[in-house]
Design an enzyme around this catalytic site. Structure first.
Site: not given
Length: 490
Positions: A39-40, A79, A138, A266-267
């Site tokens: 995540d991130d 997300c 999420h 995710d990004n």
């Protein structure tokens, strides 16, 4: 009699051997899959992609012994829509989940990934796999949008952003009201190892969506101070340790060579120093928001290589479907292609010049065709709230050549007017299909909602506030998370 008995025993042994071989062949045709989604995490957040202040030997091992991609793009730079793209094989705009889901926001607390969408987990379920999810969902807080309705047999973890909800669940039971941040990687690692041991005799798919390095975070005691990049570096090194434990568990149980492990994010990161050599971060349509690590590791089955082939998040769905011999659903459109030809040095069906569309919520902000990328004009109102501090309106198109200018710093639009015109025309056609700010596209599937009669708007609060209470309907009357408003002093 003896001859008959001998023949019977021989036949029985032959039958047993055939049954054993059949089971072996079935196992070989049903590889396990572990999908690890950070995540991130930015492009240069791990050492095999250029990090200097952290050490990630286990991720590096997968990169060295598997397929390491240098031109991989997520489906969105935040997300929720990014996760939807991975799980559905479609642009988030096509699957209807293009907004950032937050149960504390009145405008869309009642939205989520439509239960009619077919997810990766459902593809695996059709083929007889046991499916489990560990980590962050999420994609809708309400029960209608639960992972249990999207193909998962088991769930364990903190399903939302910590700023939205701090609960940690084991199946449907809340075991921590406030997730212990310094234990989260250890908890996840233990459960992943347990799943491997429990599922080793059957084909399994595990979606492991780690909450880190998204904030807030806290490293476990054994890892504090272990990196040269503060607490953030420490948690990345701890996550790498956890991945090492997963690989050890696969080896210990004799299923490493029958298990594909996928690693990505995710990004992009929230700080540009973790997206180098690219510019930009999470939230925006510069390369740093979308381009992240992507590794496919399958010992003995994938030829080790570093691939420069452009690939995208939506490719995962057709790739895994082909691997497990699950037919692609024929009643909907997809936006990816299978990557299996790359496993042994072949070529995928998508051409290098095939376009990629950088949407930010509803707003189509950029288009890539081959090495060329155009940033499209946009007004402040079109920019999602999460990006308005990081983006400015664009009055005229900006064109970059990513091969020569990875950081998107030299606008060459004036030198290539015909290319600009052609790419703008392509963007307009795509808007008609996938939508634009305030407009649904002809190929957009329905957004998941509890209340079909309530308007589905952008993420901009001011658009929701313009609606009457009657128009907001149950979206407003059943909302329980509204923050108390401060009264103006008289």
């Amino acid at each position: 009699m003896k001859i008959f008995l001998t023949i019977s025993i021989t036949c029985m042994l032959a039958g047993f051997a055939s049954a054993v071989q059949a089971e072996a062949d079935k196992a070989a045709n049903q590889p396990n899959v572990i999908f690890i989604l950070m995540d991130d995490m930015g492009y240069s957040d791990v050492s095999c992609y250029g990090a200097k202040k952290v050490k990630t030997p286990n991720i590096d091992r997968m990169a060295a012994e598997g397929l390491k991609f240098t031109d991989f793009h997520t489906g969105a730079s935040i997300c929720s829509p990014s996760r939807a793209a991975f799980l559905t094989g479609a642009y988030p705009q096509r699957s209807g989940l293009y907004m950032g889901i937050n149960q504390k926001r009145e405008a869309h607390w009642f939205l989520g990934l439509n239960p009619d969408e077919i997810t990766l987990a459902e593809q695996f379920k059709k083929q007889g796999y046991v499916t489990a999810m560990v980590g962050k969902w999420h994609l809708g807080k309400e029960e209608k949008f639960s992972y249990y309705h999207q193909g998962f047999d088991h769930y364990y973890g903190a399903p939302d952003n910590m700023g939205h909800n701090t609960e940690f669940l084991d199946e449907k039971k809340v075991i921590y009201k406030n997730t212990p941040l310094d234990k989260i990687t250890e908890l996840y690692t233990r459960r992943m190892v347990k799943h491997i041991e429990d599922f080793k005799d059957k084909p399994f798919f595990i979606y492991f969506a780690h909450n880190y390095p998204h904030t807030p975070y806290k490293a476990g005691p054994k890892f504090r101070g272990s990196s040269k990049d503060g607490m953030r570096g420490d948690i990345i090194q701890e996550a790498d340790w956890g991945i090492g434990e997963i690989l050890k568990a696969l080896e210990k149980n004799g299923i490493l060579e029958n298990t594909m492990v996928i690693f990505t994010s995710d990004n992009g990161p929230t700080s540009p120093k973790y997206s180098k050599p690219y510019r930009g971060t999470k939230y925006v349509s510069l390369e740093g928001g979308h381009r992240v690590p992507f590794i496919l590791y399958w010992k003995g089955q994938i030829q080790p290589a570093e691939s420069t082939v452009p690939v995208v998040a939506m490719d995962l769905f057709p790739t895994l479907s082909e691997m497990i011999k699950a037919p692609m659903p024929s009643d909907r459109k997809y936006d990816g292609v299978s990557l299996t030809p790359l496993f042994d040095g072949g070529s995928i069906t998508r051409k290098h010049e095939a376009p990629f569309f950088y949407y930010n919520c509803e707003n189509l902000q950029a288009v890539r065709v081959g090495d060329w990328k155009i940033h499209l004009p946009r007004e402040t109102r079109q920019i999602p709230w999460w990006a308005q501090r990081k983006q400015k309106p664009i009055q005229t198109p900006k064109l970059y050549n990513l091969k020569q200018d990875a950081a998107e710093s030299q606008d060459v639009a004036a030198q290539h007017p015909e290319r600009v015109a052609a790419m703008i025309k392509l963007a307009e056609k795509t808007r008609e299909k996938l939508g634009e700010f305030g407009e649904r596209g002809s190929e957009q599937r329905p957004t998941g909602t509890l209340f079909p009669e309530v308007p589905i708007l952008s993420n901009q609060a001011q658009d929701w506030e313009k609606l009457s209470d009657d128009e907001k309907g149950r979206g407003k009357s059943e909302f329980k998370g509204a923050p108390a408003r401060k009264r103006k002093a008289k």
